[in-house]
Design a protein around this motif. Structure first.
Motif, short mmCIF file in Angstrom:
data_model
loop_
_atom_site.label_atom_id
_atom_site.label_comp_id
_atom_site.label_asym_id
_atom_site.label_seq_id
_atom_site.Cartn_x
_atom_site.Cartn_y
_atom_site.Cartn_z
N THR A 110 0.84 -1.20 0.00
CA THR A 110 0.00 0.00 0.00
C THR A 110 0.88 1.25 0.00
O THR A 110 1.96 1.27 0.59
CB THR A 110 -0.97 0.03 1.19
N GLY A 154 -0.34 4.70 0.57
CA GLY A 154 -1.04 5.89 1.02
C GLY A 154 -1.91 6.47 -0.08
O GLY A 154 -2.66 5.76 -0.75
N GLY A 160 -2.43 4.83 -3.51
CA GLY A 160 -3.12 3.57 -3.71
C GLY A 160 -2.28 2.37 -3.34
O GLY A 160 -1.69 2.33 -2.25
N GLY A 165 -4.83 1.38 6.80
CA GLY A 165 -4.25 0.08 6.44
C GLY A 165 -5.14 -1.07 6.89
O GLY A 165 -5.28 -2.07 6.17
N ASN A 214 -8.83 -0.05 -1.98
CA ASN A 214 -8.43 1.35 -2.10
C ASN A 214 -9.61 2.28 -1.83
O ASN A 214 -9.48 3.29 -1.13
CB ASN A 214 -8.03 1.64 -3.55
N ALA A 261 -10.58 2.13 1.92
CA ALA A 261 -9.59 2.78 2.79
C ALA A 261 -9.58 4.29 2.58
O ALA A 261 -9.43 5.06 3.54
CB ALA A 261 -8.20 2.17 2.54
P1 ADP Z 1 -0.86 2.39 6.60
O1 ADP Z 1 -2.12 2.96 7.14
O2 ADP Z 1 -0.62 0.97 6.99
O3 ADP Z 1 0.35 3.26 6.75
P2 ADP Z 1 -1.18 3.39 3.88
O4 ADP Z 1 -0.85 4.74 4.38
O5 ADP Z 1 -0.43 2.87 2.71
O6 ADP Z 1 -1.09 2.27 5.02
O7 ADP Z 1 -2.75 3.39 3.55
C1 ADP Z 1 -3.46 2.22 3.25
C2 ADP Z 1 -4.44 2.49 2.14
O8 ADP Z 1 -5.33 3.53 2.54
C3 ADP Z 1 -3.83 2.97 0.83
O9 ADP Z 1 -3.44 1.89 0.02
C4 ADP Z 1 -4.99 3.74 0.23
O10 ADP Z 1 -5.90 2.85 -0.37
C5 ADP Z 1 -5.66 4.36 1.45
N1 ADP Z 1 -5.17 5.73 1.75
C6 ADP Z 1 -4.33 6.09 2.75
N2 ADP Z 1 -4.11 7.43 2.73
C7 ADP Z 1 -4.83 7.92 1.71
C8 ADP Z 1 -5.06 9.23 1.15
N3 ADP Z 1 -4.46 10.33 1.68
N4 ADP Z 1 -5.88 9.35 0.08
C9 ADP Z 1 -6.48 8.27 -0.47
N5 ADP Z 1 -6.32 7.01 0.00
C10 ADP Z 1 -5.52 6.83 1.07
#
Ligand code: ADP
Length: 297
Positions: free
Chosen positions: A216, A218, A221, A247, A272, A275
């Motif tokens: 992932t 953020g 995607g 996450g 995606n 989340a």
């Molecule tokens: P974690 O929360 O474990 O650090 P990520 O930050 O990669 O993981 O976020 C997990 C998923 O949440 C991403 O793959 C995405 O689908 C969604 N996501 C997180 N932050 C954003 C954002 N600012 N805008 C759109 N989707 C987001």
């Protein structure tokens, strides 16, 4: 049924003008008390999306344990396999300052009491999918992975958190390995990258250990690679206010879609979308979307 094996915490969060230094007391706003822990969060994420979900976990025989069980039941998560430990329920004490920075004290408590024996016998019977994270003792998650495979379940492993020295060999055999960009780099002993092209390379390397891997990224995607194909599902453009639990929402949603027979690309796209929606609202479990809020796949 989807069985989630993992941690349960009660989160106590207080907003403060600034985080206290050692020896200092800082007064803050009214406390927010909520369900937390990766196991509980992923179970709630999947249940809110309409899946039949049971949790295998441990809480204390105390007021926080009752609170957690009540909250899980209210979310429709089956709690018959949550054991009562003599240790106190896991707690996360969270301070958030005016700039949104946080400091967190975690007491694993009862989570540290989840044992391999708790995964024996019928624990994972009737589970089409088993979802495991690493916020429980290593012998317990290792047994969960082995027991799930023995029982013929499909396995999603969210390798989080990555403890120092954790080897990829220990994570072998999952159908899906789910990590964020930092965890991918830790597992591969590589530099973290936010570049989808490089992250896809990481996903391919991780997929050498699992049938499929998803990293992932953020707001960018997620990328995925493995037996079910590979690609980049771009992030949804949203106004994110709180990414706590993003996450966990992603993991829960991915498994719900896969359990319904979605392709890898469809499942990652669905995760995606779920989340991203969760980031537009405050809180972790409280922010997770319900099925009706998402477009049909
Ligand atoms: P974690 O929360 O474990 O650090 P990520 O930050 O990669 O993981 O976020 C997990 C998923 O949440 C991403 O793959 C995405 O689908 C969604 N996501 C997180 N932050 C954003 C954002 N600012 N805008 C759109 N989707 C987001």
């Amino acid at each position: 049924m989807i069985s989630v094996v993992g941690s349960v915490n009660v989160d106590l969060a207080v907003r403060v003008p600034r985080l206290p230094r050692p020896g200092e007391t800082v007064q803050g706003e009214d406390a927010q008390v909520g369900l937390g822990g990766k196991g509980a969060n992923q179970a709630v994420a999947a249940a809110r999306l309409g899946a039949d979900v049971g949790l295998v976990a441990a809480v204390g025989a105390d007021a926080f344990g009752r609170l957690a069980l009540e909250q899980l039941a209210r979310e429709g998560v089956q709690t018959g396999r949550v054991k009562r430990s003599p240790r106190p329920t896991g707690l996360a004490l969270i301070g958030v300052d005016a700039a949104g920075q946080n400091s967190i004290l975690v007491s694993p408590g009862a989570n540290a009491d989840l044992a391999p024996e708790d995964l024996d016998g019928q624990a994972l019977a009737h589970s089409a999918w088993v979802v495991v994270q690493l916020e429980i003792p290593r012998p317990a998650w290792r047994r969960a992975l082995a027991a799930a495979r023995e029982a013929g379940c499909r396995v999603a492993l969210n390798a989080s958190p990555v403890a120092p020295g954790l080897g990829l060999a220990e994570l072998e055999g999952a159908d899906w390995l789910i990590v964020n960009e930092v965890e991918a780099a830790q597992l591969l002993r590589a530099e973290p990258t936010a570049d989808p092209g490089r992250a896809l390379e990481y996903a391919r390397r991780l997929a050498g250990r699992a049938a499929n891997a998803v990293v992932t990224l953020g707001e960018q995607g997620a990328v995925f690679a493995g037996a079910a194909g590979e690609g980049h599902a771009a992030g949804r453009r949203v106004r994110a206010v709180d990414t706590t639990g993003a996450g966990d929402t992603f993991s829960g949603a991915l498994v719900v879609a896969l359990s319904e027979g979605a392709s890898a690309a469809e499942a990652v796209g669905f995760a995606n979308a779920a989340a991203a929606l969760a980031t537009t609202r405050p809180g972790a479990a409280a922010a997770m979307p319900r099925r009706a809020e998402l477009e049909p796949r």
